[in-house]
Design a protein around this motif. Structure first.
Motif, PDB file in Angstrom:
ATOM      1  N   ALA A 140       0.848  -1.185   0.000  1.00 45.31           N
ATOM      2  CA  ALA A 140       0.000   0.000   0.000  1.00 45.31           C
ATOM      3  C   ALA A 140       0.887   1.240   0.000  1.00 45.31           C
ATOM      4  O   ALA A 140       2.057   1.188   0.385  1.00 45.31           O
ATOM      5  CB  ALA A 140      -0.918   0.003   1.223  1.00 45.31           C
ATOM      6  N   ILE A 141       0.295   2.360  -0.447  1.00 43.78           N
ATOM      7  CA  ILE A 141       1.035   3.617  -0.506  1.00 43.78           C
ATOM      8  C   ILE A 141       0.154   4.754   0.006  1.00 43.78           C
ATOM      9  O   ILE A 141      -1.073   4.643   0.060  1.00 43.78           O
ATOM     10  CB  ILE A 141       1.505   3.945  -1.934  1.00 43.78           C
ATOM     11  N   GLY A 142       0.807   5.850   0.343  1.00 43.69           N
ATOM     12  CA  GLY A 142       0.094   7.056   0.734  1.00 43.69           C
ATOM     13  C   GLY A 142       0.904   8.286   0.385  1.00 43.69           C
ATOM     14  O   GLY A 142       2.125   8.205   0.164  1.00 43.69           O
ATOM     15  N   ILE A 143       0.233   9.427   0.336  1.00 40.78           N
ATOM     16  CA  ILE A 143       0.903  10.696   0.098  1.00 40.78           C
ATOM     17  C   ILE A 143       0.155  11.777   0.864  1.00 40.78           C
ATOM     18  O   ILE A 143      -1.077  11.798   0.873  1.00 40.78           O
ATOM     19  CB  ILE A 143       0.987  11.020  -1.414  1.00 40.78           C
ATOM     20  N   SER A 144       0.915  12.651   1.538  1.00 41.48           N
ATOM     21  CA  SER A 144       0.321  13.693   2.370  1.00 41.48           C
ATOM     22  C   SER A 144       0.880  15.057   2.005  1.00 41.48           C
ATOM     23  O   SER A 144       2.049  15.188   1.626  1.00 41.48           O
ATOM     24  CB  SER A 144       0.603  13.431   3.851  1.00 41.48           C
ATOM     25  N   HIS A 145       0.030  16.072   2.167  1.00 37.85           N
ATOM     26  CA  HIS A 145       0.387  17.480   1.971  1.00 37.85           C
ATOM     27  C   HIS A 145       0.482  18.121   3.352  1.00 37.85           C
ATOM     28  O   HIS A 145      -0.527  18.319   4.022  1.00 37.85           O
ATOM     29  CB  HIS A 145      -0.695  18.150   1.115  1.00 37.85           C
TER      30      HIS A 145
END
Length: 271
Positions: A140-145
């Motif tokens: 799984a992957i994620g990206i945050s600002h």
């Protein structure tokens, strides 16, 4: 060897990658401002559709960036970023949301997660901190600002908690990349920010340096690293690019250094 590497693609686009992600075969990249077609003040690889730039030119720039990284621009999923802490699980039905049209982006969201292969997640930055997350075990992957508001709200930490709920991610398995963003010497904040920071961080005084009456330099990189450590992510699993956007406006867009009249870099990641 550097853990964050800048490179030029065949199509002349410059972008950076994390070696820890690349070793796992994770397609990803953080754009620079070089290699696109936008005119000043967005010159040249502006990827933000909400900046006032020509939308057709931005779409062409996004296609170039995706081509450089090896991803399909038409499948990219983006968000309407509002400096909050909302997190959205992206599924196959979301493919292409916001890729070409800003009003189609996922509303009011500052972090995206998925376990769908071939579904690129992309967010946009101009000093705020890009936080890219890979769970190689649960796949799984994620990206945050993470601007100051997102950092104080611990959005990077909350993104991993969301991955834990949705995909059974164990935080200690995660690799994290913290991309080019503003460093403390260029980022002065006031008492209102410090008051919020002190509520959320036990050791908030380690994240700031006083510069004058009611003014402090804030270390967003360290604040994000600290909140990741809190949930069991080891330092050797966290890569900080150590590149300041405000100090390097020839390479990156900087909202603060360019007084708000600028474009956006993009951070993209896909299984």
């Amino acid at each position: 060897m550097s853990k964050f590497v800048l490179q030029q693609a065949i199509n002349k686009v410059w972008y950076g990658t994390f070696t820890s992600f690349a070793a796992l075969g994770i397609k990803h990249g953080i754009s620079t401002r070089l290699g696109g077609h936008s005119a000043s003040p967005f010159a040249s690889l502006n990827l933000g559709l909400h900046t006032g730039d020509d939308a057709e030119v931005v779409w062409h720039n996004r296609q170039l960036f995706c081509q450089a990284v090896g991803l399909t621009a038409e499948k990219v999923v983006t968000a309407e970023q509002i400096h909050g802490d909302s997190i959205y699980r992206v599924t196959a039905t979301d493919a292409g949301r916001g890729a070409q049209h800003y009003d189609e982006a996922i509303k009011g969201t500052d972090a995206l997660i998925t376990n769908e292969p071939g579904l690129p997640l992309m967010l946009f930055f101009a000093d705020c901190v890009p936080v890219l997350i890979v769970d190689p075990v649960a796949k799984a992957i994620g990206i945050s600002h993470a601007g100051w508001k997102g950092t104080v709200a611990k959005i990077a930490q909350k993104t991993i908690f969301a991955m834990q709920r949705q995909f059974h991610t164990n935080p200690s398995d995660c690799l994290v990349g913290i991309g080019p963003s503003i460093r403390p010497c260029c980022y002065e904040v006031d008492e209102a920010v410090i008051n919020k920071l002190s509520v959320e961080f036990d050791h908030w005084d380690r994240l700031v340096k006083p510069t004058g009456e009611n003014r402090w330099q804030l270390n967003l990189w360290e604040a994000n690293r600290q909140q990741l450590n809190e949930i069991g992510i080891r330092d050797n699993n966290i890569t900080v690019s150590q590149i300041c956007t405000a100090d390097n406006t020839a390479l990156f867009f900087s909202h603060r250094a360019e007084k708000g009249n600028t474009g956006r870099i993009g951070a993209i990641i896909s299984l």
